[in-house]
Write a protein that holds these residues in place. Structure first.
Motif, short mmCIF file in Angstrom:
data_model
loop_
_atom_site.label_atom_id
_atom_site.label_comp_id
_atom_site.label_asym_id
_atom_site.label_seq_id
_atom_site.Cartn_x
_atom_site.Cartn_y
_atom_site.Cartn_z
N THR A 37 -26.66 -41.59 17.49
CA THR A 37 -25.27 -41.16 17.66
C THR A 37 -24.74 -41.60 19.02
OG1 THR A 37 -25.82 -39.02 18.65
CG2 THR A 37 -25.65 -39.11 16.25
N LYS A 38 -23.42 -41.66 19.10
CA LYS A 38 -22.74 -41.96 20.36
C LYS A 38 -21.34 -41.39 20.24
CE LYS A 38 -22.09 -44.26 24.26
NZ LYS A 38 -22.65 -43.85 25.50
N GLU A 39 -20.83 -40.85 21.36
CA GLU A 39 -19.47 -40.31 21.36
C GLU A 39 -18.52 -41.26 22.05
OE1 GLU A 39 -19.16 -36.20 22.46
OE2 GLU A 39 -20.79 -35.64 21.10
N PHE A 40 -17.31 -41.36 21.49
CA PHE A 40 -16.25 -42.21 22.01
C PHE A 40 -14.95 -41.42 22.03
CE2 PHE A 40 -19.28 -45.06 19.98
CZ PHE A 40 -19.36 -46.14 20.84
N LEU A 41 -14.04 -41.76 22.94
CA LEU A 41 -12.72 -41.15 22.98
C LEU A 41 -11.69 -42.15 22.47
CD1 LEU A 41 -12.76 -39.38 26.46
CD2 LEU A 41 -12.88 -38.31 24.21
N PHE A 42 -10.80 -41.66 21.61
CA PHE A 42 -9.76 -42.52 21.04
C PHE A 42 -8.42 -41.80 21.05
CE2 PHE A 42 -13.64 -44.09 19.03
CZ PHE A 42 -13.53 -45.44 19.33
N SER A 43 -7.37 -42.57 20.90
CA SER A 43 -6.00 -42.06 20.80
C SER A 43 -5.69 -41.75 19.34
CB SER A 43 -5.05 -43.14 21.33
OG SER A 43 -3.77 -42.99 20.79
N PRO A 44 -4.78 -40.83 19.08
CA PRO A 44 -4.38 -40.56 17.69
C PRO A 44 -3.76 -41.79 17.01
CG PRO A 44 -3.49 -38.89 19.17
CD PRO A 44 -4.12 -39.94 20.02
N ASN A 45 -3.25 -42.74 17.80
CA ASN A 45 -2.65 -43.95 17.24
C ASN A 45 -3.68 -45.01 16.88
OD1 ASN A 45 -0.07 -42.88 17.62
ND2 ASN A 45 0.00 -43.62 19.71
N ASP A 46 -4.94 -44.82 17.25
CA ASP A 46 -5.98 -45.80 16.94
C ASP A 46 -6.30 -45.75 15.45
OD1 ASP A 46 -6.30 -46.86 19.51
OD2 ASP A 46 -7.74 -45.30 20.07
N SER A 47 -6.41 -46.93 14.87
CA SER A 47 -6.74 -47.05 13.44
C SER A 47 -8.24 -47.25 13.27
CB SER A 47 -5.99 -48.23 12.83
OG SER A 47 -6.49 -49.45 13.34
N ALA A 48 -8.69 -47.17 12.03
CA ALA A 48 -10.11 -47.38 11.74
C ALA A 48 -10.54 -48.77 12.19
CB ALA A 48 -10.38 -47.19 10.25
N SER A 49 -9.69 -49.78 12.00
CA SER A 49 -10.06 -51.13 12.44
C SER A 49 -10.06 -51.24 13.97
CB SER A 49 -9.17 -52.20 11.81
OG SER A 49 -7.83 -51.96 12.10
N ASP A 50 -9.16 -50.52 14.66
CA ASP A 50 -9.17 -50.48 16.14
C ASP A 50 -10.49 -49.87 16.63
OD1 ASP A 50 -6.52 -51.42 16.23
OD2 ASP A 50 -5.70 -49.37 16.35
N ILE A 51 -10.92 -48.82 15.96
CA ILE A 51 -12.16 -48.14 16.35
C ILE A 51 -13.35 -49.06 16.13
CG2 ILE A 51 -13.70 -46.21 15.79
CD1 ILE A 51 -11.04 -44.66 15.09
N ALA A 52 -13.40 -49.74 14.99
CA ALA A 52 -14.50 -50.66 14.70
C ALA A 52 -14.56 -51.76 15.77
CB ALA A 52 -14.33 -51.27 13.32
N LYS A 53 -13.41 -52.30 16.13
CA LYS A 53 -13.37 -53.36 17.16
C LYS A 53 -13.84 -52.81 18.51
CE LYS A 53 -11.23 -57.32 18.92
NZ LYS A 53 -12.29 -57.60 19.85
N HIS A 54 -13.36 -51.63 18.89
CA HIS A 54 -13.77 -51.04 20.17
C HIS A 54 -15.28 -50.79 20.21
CE1 HIS A 54 -13.56 -48.64 23.83
NE2 HIS A 54 -14.38 -47.81 23.22
N VAL A 55 -15.82 -50.23 19.15
CA VAL A 55 -17.26 -49.96 19.11
C VAL A 55 -18.04 -51.27 19.17
CG1 VAL A 55 -19.15 -49.01 17.72
CG2 VAL A 55 -17.00 -47.75 17.94
N TYR A 56 -17.60 -52.26 18.43
CA TYR A 56 -18.27 -53.57 18.44
C TYR A 56 -18.25 -54.17 19.86
CZ TYR A 56 -19.35 -58.42 17.40
OH TYR A 56 -19.93 -59.67 17.39
N ASP A 57 -17.09 -54.11 20.52
CA ASP A 57 -16.95 -54.67 21.87
C ASP A 57 -17.72 -53.87 22.92
OD1 ASP A 57 -15.32 -56.66 20.84
OD2 ASP A 57 -13.45 -55.67 21.46
N ASN A 58 -18.00 -52.60 22.63
CA ASN A 58 -18.70 -51.72 23.57
C ASN A 58 -19.97 -51.17 22.94
OD1 ASN A 58 -16.55 -51.38 25.85
ND2 ASN A 58 -15.44 -51.20 23.93
N TRP A 59 -20.67 -52.02 22.22
CA TRP A 59 -21.87 -51.62 21.47
C TRP A 59 -22.88 -50.97 22.41
CZ3 TRP A 59 -21.88 -51.40 16.38
CH2 TRP A 59 -23.08 -51.18 15.71
#
Length: 133
Positions: A37-59
């Motif tokens: 597991t890992k915790e991340f902070l996101f904005s309510p405006n972030d989409s599922a694809s935004d989250i996937a990209k962020h996690v991929y870029d910050n693996w």
């Protein structure tokens, strides 16, 4: 009505109040199939694809064994359902200040909507047709 607050300590807010941005973040705990597991902070405006990209870029370094080749195959599962790429966290009405758990899986395509329901009907022999006698 009397108050115990000194007059110089009373403030009147005359404009609409917006909380600071850090109060508007959504904490996501992402769980891999391996159980990591890992915790991340996101904005309510972030989409599922935004989250996937962020996690991929910050693996995360401790997820190295599960590294994927592209953010396009990362899928989020929330409450047993795959999230489509354009759905935002705000649309899911996730709470601020609390941790929301989602699963993160590598999958090329999303299942067809209602395919699980169709599979269950096939197993039980249940049908949506009717016979008129």
């Amino acid at each position: 009505m009397s108050s115990n607050v000194p007059a110089d300590m009373v403030y009147l807010i005359t404009e609409p109040f917006s909380p600071p941005e850090y109060f508007m973040e959504i904490n996501l705990r992402l769980i891999l199939v391996s159980g990591k597991t890992k915790e991340f902070l996101f904005s309510p405006n972030d989409s599922a694809s935004d989250i996937a990209k962020h996690v991929y870029d910050n693996w995360p370094m401790d997820w190295e064994e599960e590294q994927v080749s592209s953010p396009n195959i990362l899928r989020l599962i929330y409450q047993g359902r795959f999230l489509h790429g354009n759905v935002t966290l705000g649309a899911l009405k996730l709470p601020f200040g609390k941790t929301t758990v989602m699963h993160l899986v590598a999958r090329e395509t999303l299942p067809e909507p209602n395919s699980q329901g169709q599979r269950n009907r096939e197993k039980t022999g249940e049908s949506n047709c009717c016979v008129i006698l």
